[in-house]
Design a protein around this motif. Structure first.
Motif, mmCIF file in Angstrom:
data_model
loop_
_atom_site.group_PDB
_atom_site.id
_atom_site.type_symbol
_atom_site.label_atom_id
_atom_site.label_comp_id
_atom_site.label_asym_id
_atom_site.label_seq_id
_atom_site.Cartn_x
_atom_site.Cartn_y
_atom_site.Cartn_z
ATOM 1 N N GLN A 60 73.848 60.447 42.447
ATOM 2 C CA GLN A 60 73.659 61.524 43.425
ATOM 3 C C GLN A 60 74.245 61.166 44.785
ATOM 4 O O GLN A 60 74.571 62.053 45.562
ATOM 5 N N THR A 61 74.375 59.894 45.077
ATOM 6 C CA THR A 61 74.925 59.483 46.367
ATOM 7 C C THR A 61 76.413 59.190 46.302
ATOM 8 O O THR A 61 76.988 58.730 47.287
ATOM 9 N N SER A 79 80.331 59.207 46.494
ATOM 10 C CA SER A 79 81.222 59.793 47.484
ATOM 11 C C SER A 79 82.648 59.360 47.169
ATOM 12 O O SER A 79 82.874 58.265 46.640
ATOM 13 N N TYR A 129 76.970 56.881 53.609
ATOM 14 C CA TYR A 129 76.511 56.419 52.295
ATOM 15 C C TYR A 129 75.144 55.735 52.405
ATOM 16 O O TYR A 129 74.260 55.956 51.574
ATOM 17 N N GLU A 173 72.853 56.328 54.661
ATOM 18 C CA GLU A 173 71.865 57.378 54.903
ATOM 19 C C GLU A 173 71.527 58.116 53.608
ATOM 20 O O GLU A 173 70.368 58.440 53.353
ATOM 21 N N ALA A 174 72.537 58.367 52.780
ATOM 22 C CA ALA A 174 72.287 59.056 51.504
ATOM 23 C C ALA A 174 71.427 58.199 50.578
ATOM 24 O O ALA A 174 70.548 58.713 49.877
ATOM 25 N N LEU A 175 71.679 56.891 50.573
ATOM 26 C CA LEU A 175 70.855 55.997 49.752
ATOM 27 C C LEU A 175 69.416 55.950 50.261
ATOM 28 O O LEU A 175 68.466 55.879 49.480
ATOM 29 N N GLU A 197 67.761 58.315 51.538
ATOM 30 C CA GLU A 197 67.072 59.560 51.192
ATOM 31 C C GLU A 197 66.610 59.593 49.744
ATOM 32 O O GLU A 197 65.815 60.453 49.376
ATOM 33 N N GLN A 198 67.075 58.675 48.921
ATOM 34 C CA GLN A 198 66.683 58.662 47.510
ATOM 35 C C GLN A 198 65.256 58.114 47.373
ATOM 36 O O GLN A 198 64.943 57.055 47.900
#
Length: 168
Positions: A96-97, A99, A131, A133-135, A137-138
């Motif tokens: 999901q993360t 890119s 990346y 920040e996306a991790l 949020e998991q």
């Protein structure tokens, strides 16, 4: 008057054709019944095979939970920890993360320590921050932090090499 009785009754115009159609209908009905019986036999055979396979599967599941006599306790614990590790959730979080600006080169999970190490290269510093920040949020990953980064230059192409650590 008896010889003229046949003239008083109406003639059956389609009598022979009706008999032929009746015969064809009976043959068709017989053929359909035969086909239905064949389908019924195939369904019974498939149901029996399913019962045998489900019994075999249950037996194999039961045997899979029991340690083999030659497997020592340490090896058995390692196998059980591997089975309990949340692989689907972890891989889904990484997918999901994903890119196009990040290229993961190593994916090292530590099953006993419940940690994850990701090594790779980012297009630039901004892509690496996005990346991270996306991790963060998991929900499967906790305490995500950048352990190492270094700028690499290869043939005028500048990338950021990184190492990210997270707890599961």
């Amino acid at each position: 008057m008896r010889p003229l009785n046949h003239l008083l009754r109406p003639r059956a115009r389609h009598g022979a054709w009706m008999l032929v159609l009746l015969g064809i209908s009976l043959v068709g009905a017989g053929w359909l019944l035969w086909q239905a019986y064949g389908v019924h036999l195939r369904n019974q055979k498939a149901a029996e095979q399913n019962a045998v396979l489900s019994q075999r599967l249950e037996r194999e599941k039961h045997l899979a939970t029991l340690p083999a006599p030659s497997v020592d306790a340490k090896h058995w614990d390692a196998i059980q920890s591997e089975r309990r590790f949340p692989w689907p959730n972890l891989l889904q979080a990484i997918e999901q993360t994903a890119s196009k600006d990040i290229e993961l080169l190593e994916f090292v999970p530590d099953k006993s320590g419940r940690q994850l190490v990701l090594k790779g290269e980012a297009k630039d510093q901004k892509a690496l921050v996005v990346y991270l920040e996306a991790l963060n949020e998991q929900p499967e990953l906790h305490v995500v932090h950048l352990a190492h980064q270094q700028t690499l230059v290869r043939d005028r192409l500048e990338t950021v090499e990184f190492e990210i650590r997270a707890k599961l």
